[in-house]
Design an enzyme around this catalytic site. Sequence first.
Site, short mmCIF file in Angstrom:
data_model
loop_
_atom_site.label_atom_id
_atom_site.label_comp_id
_atom_site.label_asym_id
_atom_site.label_seq_id
_atom_site.Cartn_x
_atom_site.Cartn_y
_atom_site.Cartn_z
N GLY A 155 13.22 -19.90 0.88
CA GLY A 155 14.16 -18.78 0.95
C GLY A 155 14.39 -18.20 2.33
O GLY A 155 15.08 -17.18 2.47
N GLN A 156 13.83 -18.83 3.35
CA GLN A 156 14.06 -18.30 4.69
C GLN A 156 15.52 -18.43 5.09
O GLN A 156 16.23 -19.29 4.59
CB GLN A 156 13.17 -19.05 5.70
CG GLN A 156 11.70 -18.81 5.40
CD GLN A 156 10.79 -19.43 6.43
OE1 GLN A 156 11.24 -19.91 7.47
NE2 GLN A 156 9.50 -19.42 6.14
N ARG A 157 15.93 -17.52 5.98
CA ARG A 157 17.35 -17.42 6.32
C ARG A 157 17.96 -18.77 6.69
O ARG A 157 19.02 -19.15 6.21
CB ARG A 157 17.54 -16.43 7.46
CG ARG A 157 18.98 -15.98 7.67
CD ARG A 157 19.07 -14.90 8.74
NE ARG A 157 18.37 -15.27 9.96
CZ ARG A 157 18.87 -16.07 10.91
NH1 ARG A 157 20.09 -16.55 10.78
NH2 ARG A 157 18.16 -16.38 11.97
#
Lengths: 187, 182
Positions: free
Chosen positions: A69-71
């Site tokens: 889910g990291q940018r």
Amino acid sequence: MGLLSILKKVKEKEREVRLLILGLDNAGKTTILRKFCGEPIDKIEPTLGFNIKTLEHKSYKLNVWDVGGQRTIRAYWRNYFESTDGLIFVVDSSDRARLELCRKELMDLLGQEKLAGASLLIFANKQDIAGALTVEGIEKVLGLKENKIFEKRHWAIKACSAFTGEGLVDGMDWMTDDIASRIFMLS
Amino acid sequence: MKEFGPEDALQLEKPTKSFLCPLEDGQGIDFEQFVISNEESKVIFKGQLEIDLRPEFEGDDKYRGIKYTLGEEVLLRNTLIQTKLIFSNNRNEPLQNFRMVEKHFLDEVELACYDFTYPFVLPNSTNCWESLYETPKLSEDEIERIVANPLCVSSDTFYFEGNKLVIHQKVRYTYVRNDKKE
């Protein structure tokens, strides 16, 4: 011959479902998946790619895709939408500062054509943390009741704690039942 | 010559004699861990691989053959097993339609075929794939033959990027009977 024919039979018999778990980094996506499977959750590192897991639940075979889910990874989410029967969107209910970002990401997902038919389960995770927003609070911030986007969608929101495991089975039960009622009704 | 594609892998009838692509083609794709568990999630095998020095392999290929030693009781009696593979894409480019086709053979007869596609693998990513399988159902005669003849079970694993073969692994398996005196 051999295993191939067995696998084909298994496939027909066991009704396969594909789930996609998304949400901001540190929302607890991988922890939910591990805890639901009864695995240890003390050594989970940020997912820098995907975790695919096949599991059996209520006589269904679930193919679960948990994507980081990291940018920088969020930009690649769209590559995993294809053939998704159910979308699990995980919210860190204790991270109030990023709830607006959560809402934006969720709205973006719900606007995607390839996810149009997918059932939506929102997990309001981390309910074990003091100060976490309640399900009603999350529902309000995400605008689940007012937004027209939800009118035609099969959706549910469930409180949970990936740490204690509370609420996970309830949520997954809803998801499998909902998909089953749509897809396997005639079988 | 026509390149060896996924359809060719699916139709492969016996183990290949040699590796069908250069080692360099798989550069940047690294296999970190392979674990097999039984139905109770008990780990029964964890990447104890050995180099399989075979006289027919030449040059660098000598070090591309792999040997696994497994317990006979778990793998050959039609049980459900869970496999876990962790691999990295250390390239700056994504892998599109990364597909694994794996064929298992008893001597030159096919035992099993696995086919799985990862539509997309992120650049510079570490990924985990866990799957459930039913192991092949074998006759008692076949099991006796396998235990008595180490290395007669083998597999060819092919990884394709789209239709292009990028990794070819050859594995031979020894099945050990647990009650066997050492």
